[in-house]
Design an enzyme around this catalytic site. Structure first.
Site, PDB file in Angstrom:
ATOM      1  N   LYS A   1       0.845  -1.192   0.239  1.00 30.04           N
ATOM      2  CA  LYS A   1      -0.083   0.039  -0.087  1.00 30.04           C
ATOM      3  C   LYS A   1       0.923   1.408  -0.048  1.00 30.04           C
ATOM      4  O   LYS A   1       0.573   2.260  -0.899  1.00 30.04           O
ATOM      5  CB  LYS A   1      -0.821  -0.104   1.315  1.00 30.04           C
ATOM      6  CG  LYS A   1      -2.184   0.869   1.292  1.00 30.04           C
ATOM      7  CD  LYS A   1      -2.774   0.928   2.419  1.00 30.04           C
ATOM      8  CE  LYS A   1      -3.502  -0.302   2.821  1.00 30.04           C
ATOM      9  NZ  LYS A   1      -4.461  -0.495   3.992  1.00 30.04           N
TER      10      LYS A   1
ATOM     11  N   LYS B   1       1.804  -4.202  10.799  1.00 25.46           N
ATOM     12  CA  LYS B   1       0.283  -4.258  11.441  1.00 25.46           C
ATOM     13  C   LYS B   1       0.576  -4.694  13.070  1.00 25.46           C
ATOM     14  O   LYS B   1       1.395  -5.390  13.326  1.00 25.46           O
ATOM     15  CB  LYS B   1      -0.514  -5.159  10.495  1.00 25.46           C
ATOM     16  CG  LYS B   1      -1.973  -4.664  10.653  1.00 25.46           C
ATOM     17  CD  LYS B   1      -2.187  -3.475   9.821  1.00 25.46           C
ATOM     18  CE  LYS B   1      -3.741  -3.229   9.820  1.00 25.46           C
ATOM     19  NZ  LYS B   1      -3.884  -2.430   8.502  1.00 25.46           N
TER      20      LYS B   1
HETATM   21  N1  GLU Z   1      -5.253   1.011   9.234  1.00 23.84           N
HETATM   22  C1  GLU Z   1      -5.121   1.763   7.978  1.00 23.84           C
HETATM   23  C2  GLU Z   1      -4.808   0.993   6.738  1.00 23.84           C
HETATM   24  O1  GLU Z   1      -5.064  -0.187   6.807  1.00 23.84           O
HETATM   25  C3  GLU Z   1      -4.164   2.861   8.129  1.00 23.84           C
HETATM   26  C4  GLU Z   1      -2.982   2.743   8.625  1.00 23.84           C
HETATM   27  C5  GLU Z   1      -2.030   3.937   8.860  1.00 23.84           C
HETATM   28  O2  GLU Z   1      -2.543   5.078   8.823  1.00 23.84           O
HETATM   29  O3  GLU Z   1      -0.865   3.619   9.230  1.00 23.84           O
HETATM   30  O4  GLU Z   1      -4.352   1.221   5.727  1.00 23.84           O
END
Ligand code: GLU
Length: 428
Positions: free
Chosen positions: A95, A107
């Site tokens: 991502k 995560k």
């Molecule tokens: N939890 C969100 C995601 O899955 C945001 C992660 C973040 O802002 O670091 O993209």
């Protein structure tokens, strides 16, 4: 793959392997990227309000930091598993790479159900998570954020604990903080809005006007609510929304043919996105079973809940009218459902591209926190729109040029960038 045997990590690895072949990655790069670099698992003892102690299981998984500090949320969920966190950490790496922000993927999670915890218990749990990890995370190594069932308050408790341990103010440690306490304007809206910036671009490519479209949404948490808000502003109509019902332990879909009313629904929804079924009925909504959202007669499907929701079984019910699927959730679609979409020529904006608005705005928050200077909401959302729109076109151009399925095109760009970073650093 039945719902029971579903393993998101195997799915993430399967997606990776397919693209590694296309990119002809060497063996060392493959084995480095198909598994997380570091994993932490630990117990968090928490003093409960009744004086007893409960021990919770916590995780932080750092998949890859070749492009920058690890970045990714922390989920509170009763069905959390280490493999779920591994998959989500891996998707975070892709991502951040696909939207080209200088961060890696991580995560975290805690196996718990915050519905059953008081605020004080949630505070102790949040602080306990940080106490176990204070030396392994930080503004220059790994920066957490909210995810499923965590919010700005949890982030602030976590920051407070981290700063107390280190004896310094370190607001760049965590993102998704409250505005005024190191948070960024626009962060709350960012994931849902980012999703709709991409829907807007995809509709343009499909030559469809947003005001001529109808959509059905799975989930009514933060991502779904802000996605509906912006989609409505573009003129689109949402006719169905599904949400989790905590007391019945199942979800329901809420339908209104002339369009659900966002503010009305928000007024009967708890802080976890659960819509009150009885009050929805009183307001004239049809209450249908939890899977009904997917079989609606709409142009756009927005899965904005959890993983494995669009799978070999549920995908069979999709209406012929559906032209676009934009994934607000992480990992909602299984490879079997992907094959179905590819076959039908449905345009898919894959999760790690479609929902990258959250982490992109987190990156802006981190920059603002580290320099202690905060931007206006228009500035934040303008920069967010630029990033999302640029990333969308890079992927869709590649998809068209190389005749790749959109998910594969997004993976080719993301994995290619991460593989180059690993090789440029001399790791492989
Ligand atoms: N939890 C969100 C995601 O899955 C945001 C992660 C973040 O802002 O670091 O993209």
């Amino acid at each position: 793959m039945s719902a029971n045997s579903f393993n998101p990590y195997r799915m993430a690895q399967r997606q990776f392997d397919g693209v590694a072949d296309k990119l002809e990655l060497d063996e060392a790069t493959r084995s480095l990227l198909r598994t997380p670099m570091r994993e932490y698992q630990f117990s968090i003892p928490v003093r409960m309000d009744d004086g007893s102690v409960r021990v919770f299981r916590g995780f932080r998984i750092q998949h890859n930091d070749s492009r920058g500090p690890c970045k990714g949320g922390i989920r509170f969920h009763p069905q959390e598993t280490e493999d779920t966190v591994r998959a989500l950490a891996m998707w975070m790496t892709w991502k951040c790479a696909v939207v080209d922000i200088p961060l890696g993927g991580g995560k975290g999670g805690i196996i718990c159900d915050p519905h059953d915890l008081s605020l004080r218990e949630q505070e102790r749990l949040s602080r306990g998570w940080v106490r176990q990890l204070a030396r392994n995370v930080g503004p220059l190594s790994d920066v957490p954020a909210p995810d499923v069932m965590t919010n700005a308050q949890h982030m602030l408790w976590m920051l407070d604990e981290f700063e107390a341990i280190h004896g310094q103010k370190l607001p760049g440690f965590i993102t998704g903080k409250p505005v005024g306490m190191g948070g960024s304007l626009g962060r709350t809206e960012a994931t849902g809005y980012g999703l709709i910036y991409m829907v807007r671009e995809a509709l343009r490519e499909l030559d469809i006007r947003p005001e001529d479209t109808k959509a059905s949404v799975q989930g009514f948490g933060n991502v779904a609510q802000y996605a509906i808000e912006l989609y409505n502003q573009l003129g689109g109509t949402v006719t169905c929304v599904s949400s989790w019902n905590q007391s019945d332990q199942c979800s329901y879909s809420f339908r209104r043919a002339d369009g659900v009313q966002l503010e009305e629904l928000r007024g009967i929804t708890d802080s976890f996105g659960g819509i009150d079924k009885g009050r929805a009925r009183e307001l004239g909504y049809e209450v249908l079973d939890g899977d009904a959202w997917i079989s609606q007669d709409v142009d756009i499907l927005l899965p904005c809940a959890l993983e494995n929701q669009v799978n070999a079984e549920t995908v069979q019910g999709i209406s012929d009218r559906v032209r676009l699927v934009a994934e607000g959730a992480n990992g909602p679609t299984t490879p079997e459902a992907d094959a179905f979409f590819a076959d039908r020529g449905i345009f898919v904006i894959p999760d790690f591209l479609a929902n990258a608005g959250g982490v992109t705005c987190s990156y802006f928050e981190q920059v603002q926190s580290n320099m202690n200077y905060f931007w206006s909401k228009d500035e934040v959302l303008g920069k967010l729109d630029d990033k999302m729109t640029t990333a969308f076109h890079a992927v869709s151009d590649l998809s068209r040029r190389r005749k790749l399925y959109m998910r594969d095109a997004a993976y080719v760009i993301a994995i290619g960038r991460v593989a180059s970073a690993c090789s440029d650093r001399g790791w492989v």
